[in-house]
Design a protein around this motif. Sequence first.
Motif, PDB file in Angstrom:
ATOM      1  N   LEU A  51       0.832  -1.199   0.000  1.00 33.88           N
ATOM      2  CA  LEU A  51       0.000   0.000   0.000  1.00 33.88           C
ATOM      3  C   LEU A  51       0.868   1.250   0.000  1.00 33.88           C
ATOM      4  O   LEU A  51       2.033   1.213   0.401  1.00 33.88           O
ATOM      5  CB  LEU A  51      -0.917  -0.012   1.228  1.00 33.88           C
ATOM      6  CG  LEU A  51      -1.882  -1.192   1.319  1.00 33.88           C
ATOM      7  CD1 LEU A  51      -2.596  -1.180   2.660  1.00 33.88           C
ATOM      8  CD2 LEU A  51      -2.877  -1.186   0.173  1.00 33.88           C
ATOM      9  N   ASP A  52       0.286   2.364  -0.415  1.00 31.62           N
ATOM     10  CA  ASP A  52       0.980   3.655  -0.440  1.00 31.62           C
ATOM     11  C   ASP A  52       1.236   4.103   1.004  1.00 31.62           C
ATOM     12  O   ASP A  52       0.322   4.523   1.697  1.00 31.62           O
ATOM     13  CB  ASP A  52       0.124   4.686  -1.172  1.00 31.62           C
ATOM     14  CG  ASP A  52       0.736   6.075  -1.182  1.00 31.62           C
ATOM     15  OD1 ASP A  52       1.840   6.271  -0.620  1.00 31.62           O
ATOM     16  OD2 ASP A  52       0.102   6.981  -1.744  1.00 31.62           O
ATOM     17  N   ALA A  53       2.477   4.025   1.435  1.00 30.12           N
ATOM     18  CA  ALA A  53       2.815   4.351   2.819  1.00 30.12           C
ATOM     19  C   ALA A  53       3.865   5.457   2.900  1.00 30.12           C
ATOM     20  O   ALA A  53       4.638   5.519   3.851  1.00 30.12           O
ATOM     21  CB  ALA A  53       3.301   3.096   3.539  1.00 30.12           C
ATOM     22  N   LEU A  54       3.882   6.335   1.937  1.00 29.81           N
ATOM     23  CA  LEU A  54       4.896   7.391   1.908  1.00 29.81           C
ATOM     24  C   LEU A  54       4.827   8.309   3.124  1.00 29.81           C
ATOM     25  O   LEU A  54       5.848   8.824   3.563  1.00 29.81           O
ATOM     26  CB  LEU A  54       4.771   8.207   0.624  1.00 29.81           C
ATOM     27  CG  LEU A  54       5.169   7.470  -0.652  1.00 29.81           C
ATOM     28  CD1 LEU A  54       4.938   8.357  -1.877  1.00 29.81           C
ATOM     29  CD2 LEU A  54       6.612   7.014  -0.588  1.00 29.81           C
ATOM     30  N   ASP A  55       3.630   8.505   3.691  1.00 33.90           N
ATOM     31  CA  ASP A  55       3.493   9.387   4.859  1.00 33.90           C
ATOM     32  C   ASP A  55       3.565   8.633   6.189  1.00 33.90           C
ATOM     33  O   ASP A  55       3.378   9.216   7.246  1.00 33.90           O
ATOM     34  CB  ASP A  55       2.203  10.204   4.770  1.00 33.90           C
ATOM     35  CG  ASP A  55       0.935   9.353   4.779  1.00 33.90           C
ATOM     36  OD1 ASP A  55       1.032   8.108   4.666  1.00 33.90           O
ATOM     37  OD2 ASP A  55      -0.157   9.931   4.889  1.00 33.90           O
TER      38      ASP A  55
END
Length: 116
Positions: A51-55
Motif C-alpha cells: 500500500l501507499d505508505a509514503l506518509d
Amino acid sequence: MKINVIAGDVVMPATLDNSAAARDFASLLPLELTLTDYHGTEKVADLNRTLDALDAPDSYKPAAGDITQYAPWQNLAIFIKPFSAARGLVRLGAFDGDYLALKTPGNVAVRIELAD
C-alpha cells in the motif's frame, strides 16, 4: 472511514485512519480473505501489493485491535495481542469494539467492506 470486517454472521466495525495507506486499502474493498494465525499474536492475509505508505513512520508498535500492513511481505496483519515495534509495519486503522470472532484459533474467513 468506517469499514466492517465480517466473519460468518458477526460484523465487527472498524475505523480506518486518515492516511494514504488507509485510503489505498479502502480502494481495494470489498475483499474476501482467509486470515491465518501468526504465532497467536495476529491474523494475516496476503494483499498481493504494498500500500501507499509514503506518509507513514518507518516503524509502528501495534496494539491489540490494530489493522495494519506489514509492507515487506505485502500482507494485512490484524493484531489480536499487542506486539513490539516493527520496521515496515503500517497502521491502517483499528476496531471500534469487540473483534472476538478473530480471536479463535486457526483460520478465519472474512469479508472486509466499506460500511454504509
